[in-house]
Design a protein around this motif. Structure first.
Motif, PDB file in Angstrom:
ATOM      1  N   ILE A 229       0.849  -1.205   0.000  1.00 49.47           N
ATOM      2  CA  ILE A 229       0.000   0.000   0.000  1.00 49.47           C
ATOM      3  C   ILE A 229       0.879   1.248   0.000  1.00 49.47           C
ATOM      4  N   GLU A 230       1.920   1.223   0.829  1.00 51.36           N
ATOM      5  CA  GLU A 230       2.820   2.372   0.906  1.00 51.36           C
ATOM      6  C   GLU A 230       3.486   2.632  -0.453  1.00 51.36           C
ATOM      7  N   ASP A 231       3.955   1.561  -1.095  1.00 54.82           N
ATOM      8  CA  ASP A 231       4.647   1.727  -2.374  1.00 54.82           C
ATOM      9  C   ASP A 231       3.711   2.269  -3.452  1.00 54.82           C
ATOM     10  N   ARG A 232       2.435   1.898  -3.379  1.00 56.29           N
ATOM     11  CA  ARG A 232       1.474   2.379  -4.381  1.00 56.29           C
ATOM     12  C   ARG A 232       1.082   3.832  -4.167  1.00 56.29           C
ATOM     13  N   PHE A 233       1.222   4.343  -2.938  1.00 54.63           N
ATOM     14  CA  PHE A 233       0.681   5.674  -2.637  1.00 54.63           C
ATOM     15  C   PHE A 233       1.661   6.656  -1.991  1.00 54.63           C
ATOM     16  N   TYR A 234       2.924   6.235  -1.762  1.00 52.97           N
ATOM     17  CA  TYR A 234       3.820   7.170  -1.064  1.00 52.97           C
ATOM     18  C   TYR A 234       4.198   8.371  -1.924  1.00 52.97           C
ATOM     19  N   LYS A 235       3.942   8.275  -3.226  1.00 44.96           N
ATOM     20  CA  LYS A 235       4.209   9.410  -4.110  1.00 44.96           C
ATOM     21  C   LYS A 235       3.315   9.307  -5.343  1.00 44.96           C
ATOM     22  N   GLU A 236       3.308  10.399  -6.123  1.00 42.56           N
ATOM     23  CA  GLU A 236       2.665  10.384  -7.428  1.00 42.56           C
ATOM     24  C   GLU A 236       3.641   9.745  -8.414  1.00 42.56           C
ATOM     25  N   LEU A 237       3.122   9.060  -9.404  1.00 45.01           N
ATOM     26  CA  LEU A 237       3.973   8.554 -10.478  1.00 45.01           C
ATOM     27  C   LEU A 237       4.621   9.766 -11.141  1.00 45.01           C
ATOM     28  N   GLU A 238       5.936   9.816 -11.113  1.00 47.44           N
ATOM     29  CA  GLU A 238       6.640  11.027 -11.539  1.00 47.44           C
ATOM     30  C   GLU A 238       6.610  11.221 -13.049  1.00 47.44           C
ATOM     31  N   PHE A 239       6.413  12.458 -13.460  1.00 37.78           N
ATOM     32  CA  PHE A 239       6.444  12.822 -14.869  1.00 37.78           C
ATOM     33  C   PHE A 239       7.765  13.535 -15.128  1.00 37.78           C
ATOM     34  N   GLY A 240       8.594  12.923 -15.979  1.00 38.67           N
ATOM     35  CA  GLY A 240       9.880  13.540 -16.303  1.00 38.67           C
ATOM     36  C   GLY A 240      10.045  13.675 -17.806  1.00 38.67           C
ATOM     37  N   THR A 241      11.303  13.783 -18.259  1.00 41.27           N
ATOM     38  CA  THR A 241      11.537  13.941 -19.692  1.00 41.27           C
ATOM     39  C   THR A 241      11.155  12.673 -20.455  1.00 41.27           C
ATOM     40  N   GLY A 242      11.076  11.532 -19.754  1.00 39.67           N
ATOM     41  CA  GLY A 242      10.600  10.303 -20.376  1.00 39.67           C
ATOM     42  C   GLY A 242       9.113  10.101 -20.167  1.00 39.67           C
ATOM     43  N   GLY A 243       8.416  11.114 -19.674  1.00 37.59           N
ATOM     44  CA  GLY A 243       6.982  11.007 -19.395  1.00 37.59           C
ATOM     45  C   GLY A 243       6.755  10.198 -18.138  1.00 37.59           C
ATOM     46  N   LEU A 244       5.754   9.307 -18.177  1.00 39.05           N
ATOM     47  CA  LEU A 244       5.450   8.424 -17.053  1.00 39.05           C
ATOM     48  C   LEU A 244       5.956   7.018 -17.373  1.00 39.05           C
ATOM     49  N   ARG A 245       6.364   6.296 -16.349  1.00 42.57           N
ATOM     50  CA  ARG A 245       6.601   4.863 -16.519  1.00 42.57           C
ATOM     51  C   ARG A 245       6.480   4.207 -15.156  1.00 42.57           C
ATOM     52  N   GLY A 246       5.757   3.089 -15.116  1.00 40.88           N
ATOM     53  CA  GLY A 246       5.585   2.414 -13.836  1.00 40.88           C
ATOM     54  C   GLY A 246       4.884   1.080 -13.991  1.00 40.88           C
ATOM     55  N   VAL A 247       4.749   0.398 -12.884  1.00 45.90           N
ATOM     56  CA  VAL A 247       4.056  -0.886 -12.849  1.00 45.90           C
ATOM     57  C   VAL A 247       2.561  -0.635 -13.046  1.00 45.90           C
ATOM     58  N   ILE A 248       1.899  -1.505 -13.796  1.00 42.90           N
ATOM     59  CA  ILE A 248       0.458  -1.385 -14.017  1.00 42.90           C
ATOM     60  C   ILE A 248      -0.275  -1.794 -12.742  1.00 42.90           C
ATOM     61  N   GLY A 249      -1.222  -0.986 -12.327  1.00 45.69           N
ATOM     62  CA  GLY A 249      -1.986  -1.295 -11.112  1.00 45.69           C
ATOM     63  C   GLY A 249      -2.708  -0.059 -10.617  1.00 45.69           C
ATOM     64  N   ILE A 250      -3.492  -0.219  -9.572  1.00 42.80           N
ATOM     65  CA  ILE A 250      -4.239   0.917  -9.023  1.00 42.80           C
ATOM     66  C   ILE A 250      -3.418   1.585  -7.921  1.00 42.80           C
ATOM     67  N   GLY A 251      -3.384   2.905  -7.972  1.00 41.73           N
ATOM     68  CA  GLY A 251      -2.634   3.684  -6.994  1.00 41.73           C
ATOM     69  C   GLY A 251      -1.993   4.885  -7.659  1.00 41.73           C
ATOM     70  N   SER A 252      -1.602   5.856  -6.861  1.00 46.55           N
ATOM     71  CA  SER A 252      -1.027   7.095  -7.412  1.00 46.55           C
ATOM     72  C   SER A 252       0.367   6.881  -7.977  1.00 46.55           C
ATOM     73  N   ASN A 253       1.046   5.811  -7.537  1.00 39.86           N
ATOM     74  CA  ASN A 253       2.386   5.492  -8.015  1.00 39.86           C
ATOM     75  C   ASN A 253       2.341   4.292  -8.965  1.00 39.86           C
ATOM     76  N   ARG A 254       1.278   4.184  -9.724  1.00 42.67           N
ATOM     77  CA  ARG A 254       1.094   3.082 -10.662  1.00 42.67           C
ATOM     78  C   ARG A 254       0.542   3.618 -11.986  1.00 42.67           C
ATOM     79  N   MET A 255       0.679   2.814 -13.025  1.00 39.16           N
ATOM     80  CA  MET A 255       0.087   3.148 -14.330  1.00 39.16           C
ATOM     81  C   MET A 255      -1.337   2.607 -14.377  1.00 39.16           C
ATOM     82  N   ASN A 256      -2.303   3.500 -14.519  1.00 41.78           N
ATOM     83  CA  ASN A 256      -3.713   3.118 -14.620  1.00 41.78           C
ATOM     84  C   ASN A 256      -4.457   4.233 -15.349  1.00 41.78           C
TER      85      ASN A 256
END
Length: 576
Positions: free
Chosen positions: A33-60
């Motif tokens: 739970i902490e890993d999914r929500f401790y931050k927003e999925l960061e947007f950088g020069t490569g855009g977004l990239r992350g594990v697929i799943g529900i949460g603010s730190n995931r791709m959904n």
């Protein structure tokens, strides 16, 4: 807001559907739970990239929707009148859904969209932005990451990935969105009826493929002998299958065998858990086929077809996977020497590479009187230079490449392009075949002339919040450490790209690095060896690049092993 508060916010939101909430409720591990929500999925020069799943730190669909609303706000801030965005996606899990979510949000913001009818390579998105005069482009892909990942790359109106300033402004627009209700959306059928959503396909494909074919240098050679080259190709379950085969077929390469087990798009990557042409194992099936076919060249493209890996037969008859550096050096030499042979080498020609890419290219460029320009890691910086050349007329772009299996010729695309790479690699293999050589023979001849260069990359994986903190601390430790030598060989220069300082240690002179700020360190030793340390921009990894120059292949191998052991000992100590 704590991770738990954010977790509960998602559970309580009327904008999150019940299946997504069920996924969250079923998580039993508090660390998850902490890993999914401790931050927003960061947007950088490569855009977004992350594990697929529900949460603010995931791709959904929610994080993609939020990023797209931020992009829409950015575009409205900078442009008036009709604004369009081109959209593409690869074969990954949820890629179509995320691309349609992107279109729905943009259309709801009054932005016209061009969405491909099915998967396409990332470089085709770069081309399409320029083709339609779009103000931005989005491609849904996680490139060569494992199946659990997806991503969202954003391109500017030049067809180039956004560099630092633009990416930071888009990120600030995303961060300004505090509620899910701030994200607009529209039914896709309604968007079509209003002319906001436009499905595109063959009409763009044909123009792109024709331009790719025009990049052939020795046109008569290809026209007369392409049918003689034996090729094995694997798309590694990705988007390269149709465009790569089409371009080669139209150029006359008739003897092309495709790895059937890896031909069709499949986001689960059943034969290649890590679908990266940098991994020799992705070529195992192709190598079995080679025992029967006896190809002149084998190559594979990653899922979004922007990287290409090449396999060639060595002197003992064994097939070897070439590194990205080796392929890039071969292509650099082939392009420059071929242009010279046909009297088309411009006096102001330039090759562009990244600071972590082989210095052998520098030697080749010097030999032919061609300028070699170094840029930061990331093909976006090569694309940025192409624009600069067009603006100032200072140089003519010939070729660009990076060690991570990406290359580009031509200027109608502004990102690495494995379709273009495939066409040029086949032409080069055909040229050497007619000289009684294969690509490995050609590489050895370059080593004999320019020196035996050997490069190594180690990716040290440090996952989660703790891992990210370790990477930051390790690089800071190295930044301020007083390492004087490696294996008793003195360090003579230190480049700190974050502080933008180049230090000549021998003469104790500091000068300014005229490149954008980046958290990267490079150390050069007096024997020509060097190493670079940087955090990955897209994965939870610390990347360590190492290079040596030997007197022979055996000598280079020996030096590389010793050098790598010493450097990794330093890195392991820094990441404790």
């Amino acid at each position: 807001m704590t991770y738990k508060e954010k977790y509960n916010l998602w559970l309580d939101s009327k904008y999150i559907d019940e299946s997504a909430k069920d996924e969250l409720r079923n998580i039993k591990d508090e660390k998850e739970i902490e890993d999914r929500f401790y931050k927003e999925l960061e947007f950088g020069t490569g855009g977004l990239r992350g594990v697929i799943g529900i949460g603010s730190n995931r791709m959904n669909i929610y994080t993609v929707g939020k990023a797209t609303q931020g992009l829409a706000d950015y575009l409205h801030r900078h442009y008036s009148g009709e604004i369009s965005v081109s959209i593409a996606h690869d074969s990954r899990i949820m890629s179509r859904e995320f691309s349609e979510t992107t279109a729905a949000v943009l259309c709801a913001n009054g932005i016209k969209t061009y969405l491909f009818d099915s998967l396409r390579p990332t470089p085709m998105l770069s081309f399409t932005v320029r083709h339609f005069g779009s103000k931005a482009g989005v491609v849904v892909t996680a490139s060569h990451n494992p199946k659990q990942y997806n991503g969202y790359k954003v391109y500017n109106e030049d067809g180039n990935q956004f560099t630092d300033e633009g990416a930071e402004e888009i990120f600030s627009c995303i961060q300004a969105l505090k509620n899910f209700s701030d994200i607009k959306t529209m039914d896709l059928e309604e968007a079509k009826s209003k002319g906001l959503l436009n499905i595109i396909g063959e009409e763009v494909d044909k123009v792109y493929i024709d331009k790719v074919k025009e990049l052939t240098i020795r046109k008569d050679l290809v026209k007369d002998y392409a049918k003689d080259l034996k090729i094995i190709y694997t798309p590694i379950h990705g988007s390269g299958n149709i465009p790569v085969r089409r371009a080669l077929k139209e150029l006359g390469y008739e003897s092309l065998a495709v790895v059937k087990e890896q031909e069709l798009p499949d986001g689960n990557f059943p034969t290649a858990p890590y679908p990266n042409p940098e991994q020799p194992s992705v070529f195992n099936i192709a190598l079995e086929m080679a025992k029967t076919i006896g190809p002149d060249v084998i190559f594979g493209t990653d899922p979004d077809c922007d990287r290409i890996g090449v396999v060639a037969k060595d002197g003992s008859g064994e097939y070897r996977v070439l590194t990205g550096n080796q392929t890039g050096v071969l292509l650099s030499h082939y392009i420059i020497s071929s242009l010279k042979d046909i009297n088309k080498l411009p006096s102001n020609g330039a090759i562009i590479k990244t600071i972590v890419t082989s210095e052998m290219a520098t030697k080749i460029a010097e030999d032919y009187g061609v300028k070699l320009i170094d840029v930061l890691t990331g093909f976006k910086y090569i694309g940025e230079k192409i624009k600069e050349f067009e603006k100032t007329g200072s140089n003519t772009y010939l070729f660009g490449f990076e060690e991570s299996y990406g290359c580009l010729a031509g200027t109608f695309v502004r990102d690495k392009d494995a379709v273009i790479g495939a066409v040029l690699i086949c032409e080069m293999a055909l040229y050497y075949k007619k000289k009684g050589m294969n690509l490995y023979d050609a590489l050895n001849s370059l080593y004999e002339k320019y020196g035996f260069y050997k490069e190594t990359l180690v990716s040290k994986e440090l996952t989660g919040k703790e891992g990210q903190e370790k990477i930051k601390k390790a690089i800071e430790h190295l930044r301020h450490s007083q390492i004087e030598a490696v294996n008793n060989i003195k360090i003579i220069k230190k480049f700190d790209y974050k502080l933008r300082i180049e230090k000549d240690i021998v003469n104790n002179i500091e000068s300014e690095i005229k490149l954008p700020v980046s958290n990267v360190l490079k150390f050069i030793l007096e024997d020509g060896s060097w190493f670079v340390v940087r955090p990955s921009g897209t994965e939870p990894k610390m990347k360590i690049y190492m290079a040596v120059v030997g007197k022979s292949l055996d000598d280079a191998d020996k030096k590389s092993r010793q050098f790598s052991e010493a450097i990794m000992s330093i890195i392991d100590e820094a990441t404790k």
